[in-house]
Design a protein around this motif. Sequence first.
Motif, mmCIF file in Angstrom:
data_model
loop_
_atom_site.group_PDB
_atom_site.id
_atom_site.type_symbol
_atom_site.label_atom_id
_atom_site.label_comp_id
_atom_site.label_asym_id
_atom_site.label_seq_id
_atom_site.Cartn_x
_atom_site.Cartn_y
_atom_site.Cartn_z
ATOM 1 N N GLN A 119 -4.619 1.165 -0.464
ATOM 2 C CA GLN A 119 -4.053 1.903 -1.587
ATOM 3 C C GLN A 119 -3.213 0.996 -2.479
ATOM 4 N N LYS A 120 -2.600 -0.010 -1.877
ATOM 5 C CA LYS A 120 -1.776 -0.951 -2.635
ATOM 6 C C LYS A 120 -2.614 -2.085 -3.232
ATOM 7 N N ASN A 121 -3.924 -2.069 -2.973
ATOM 8 C CA ASN A 121 -4.822 -3.138 -3.423
ATOM 9 C C ASN A 121 -4.386 -4.501 -2.898
ATOM 10 N N ARG A 212 3.993 -14.274 2.213
ATOM 11 C CA ARG A 212 3.717 -15.032 0.989
ATOM 12 C C ARG A 212 4.285 -14.274 -0.208
ATOM 13 N N PRO A 213 4.549 -14.958 -1.317
ATOM 14 C CA PRO A 213 4.928 -14.249 -2.536
ATOM 15 C C PRO A 213 3.851 -13.232 -2.918
ATOM 16 N N GLY A 214 4.261 -12.006 -3.147
ATOM 17 C CA GLY A 214 3.305 -10.932 -3.412
ATOM 18 C C GLY A 214 2.810 -10.242 -2.156
ATOM 19 N N GLY A 215 3.154 -10.789 -0.980
ATOM 20 C CA GLY A 215 2.785 -10.167 0.281
ATOM 21 C C GLY A 215 3.756 -9.053 0.645
ATOM 22 N N TYR A 216 3.461 -8.386 1.755
ATOM 23 C CA TYR A 216 4.234 -7.205 2.135
ATOM 24 C C TYR A 216 4.876 -7.371 3.512
ATOM 25 N N VAL A 217 6.037 -6.748 3.644
ATOM 26 C CA VAL A 217 6.742 -6.649 4.920
ATOM 27 C C VAL A 217 6.781 -5.179 5.315
ATOM 28 N N PHE A 218 6.406 -4.905 6.550
ATOM 29 C CA PHE A 218 6.344 -3.528 7.044
ATOM 30 C C PHE A 218 7.096 -3.420 8.359
ATOM 31 N N ILE A 219 7.905 -2.379 8.494
ATOM 32 C CA ILE A 219 8.524 -2.085 9.788
ATOM 33 C C ILE A 219 8.333 -0.604 10.115
ATOM 34 N N SER A 220 8.286 -0.311 11.397
ATOM 35 C CA SER A 220 8.462 1.065 11.853
ATOM 36 C C SER A 220 9.627 1.062 12.828
ATOM 37 N N THR A 221 10.431 2.107 12.771
ATOM 38 C CA THR A 221 11.641 2.153 13.589
ATOM 39 C C THR A 221 12.152 3.588 13.611
ATOM 40 N N LEU A 222 13.345 3.776 14.133
ATOM 41 C CA LEU A 222 13.945 5.099 14.209
ATOM 42 C C LEU A 222 14.968 5.288 13.099
ATOM 43 N N GLY A 223 14.937 6.458 12.461
ATOM 44 C CA GLY A 223 15.866 6.760 11.382
ATOM 45 C C GLY A 223 16.782 7.913 11.732
ATOM 46 N N VAL A 224 18.016 7.822 11.273
ATOM 47 C CA VAL A 224 19.028 8.817 11.628
ATOM 48 C C VAL A 224 18.789 10.164 10.962
ATOM 49 N N ASP A 225 18.019 10.212 9.886
ATOM 50 C CA ASP A 225 17.784 11.476 9.185
ATOM 51 C C ASP A 225 16.818 12.400 9.929
#
Length: 329
Positions: A119-121, A212-225
């Motif tokens: 979706q982000k191409n 890399r520049p233009g690359g993506y960082v992804f995390i999954s974790t626990l959120g307080v909300d």
Amino acid sequence: MKESDIRPEALLNRYLEFSASDAERCFADVVRQPIPCVGCGGSQANHEFEKNGFAYSSCTACGSLFQSPRPTLAAFEAFYRDSVSSRYWAEVFFPAVAEARRERIFKPRAERLSSLCAQKNVQVDKVIDVGAGYGILLDEWRALHPNASLLAIEPSSVLANECRAKGLDVIEDIAENVTGYQSYADLVVCFEVLEHVYDPLAFVRTLVNLARPGGYVFISTLGVDGFDIQLLWEKSNSIFPPHHINFLSVAGFKLLFERAGLEEIDVTTPGVLDVNIVQNAVKKDPKILHNQRFVRTLLASDATAAAFQRFLSDNLLSSHTWVLGRKPL
């Protein structure tokens, strides 16, 4: 999916018992210092509760929940090297649920993340998984993208060997010590690690350095909300020091990623277990929902409970949180 599918009660209770014992054994005499908010960096916070001898505070600015005053980094490093609970997780708990988690968590996770990249191409040829564990996510990613270059970063020798057994390239170290892969990956992923780390900002900056520049960082974790954490609070099994010490809010995640230098930040909460976690907690202790007539009504019907879980996931109110950000060109 039910909580028991991925966290059988007997194994979970034993793990929590070991964690409580480790909290006392490994941290009883360790000096602790107040820390700023792990999300926005703010200095104002309210004390919320103590658990296993660890105090938690909530940020008055962004609402993130975090453990403070915090023991030293050296104390946490020694804990993860030597603790009974860490060994139990790696050698007993996870092996018992690995294949169940592959089908219920890792395979759908790889498919969803792959669709999100499409979706982000984003052309994803190189993937780094930080804290790769048993390497199941990368194994499932390879099934979807056979030509992708995959790298597992995993400090545990036991888990690093599991990754090697799956034919993955492995760096057996913490991400902060990795060299030669700066600005390398199209996608850097990190699953269920941020809640453990001593300094979330420094950690996310490490992930950014690998992209890399233009690359993506992804995390999954626990959120307080999330519904289960908000309702159960200090009684939540998700809050168990010394392991889980960071629970950012949706606002806190966005601010953390911005502070780390990322842009186009998306936060979603695709969790499916919040309602079931609360139902299980109430079975053990019905007093949890004392005077909570409306919540009891929501949870009483399977159909209503399922609809409510979908509502939570769709409205950033599940505790299972995904955060994606783009490294600027």
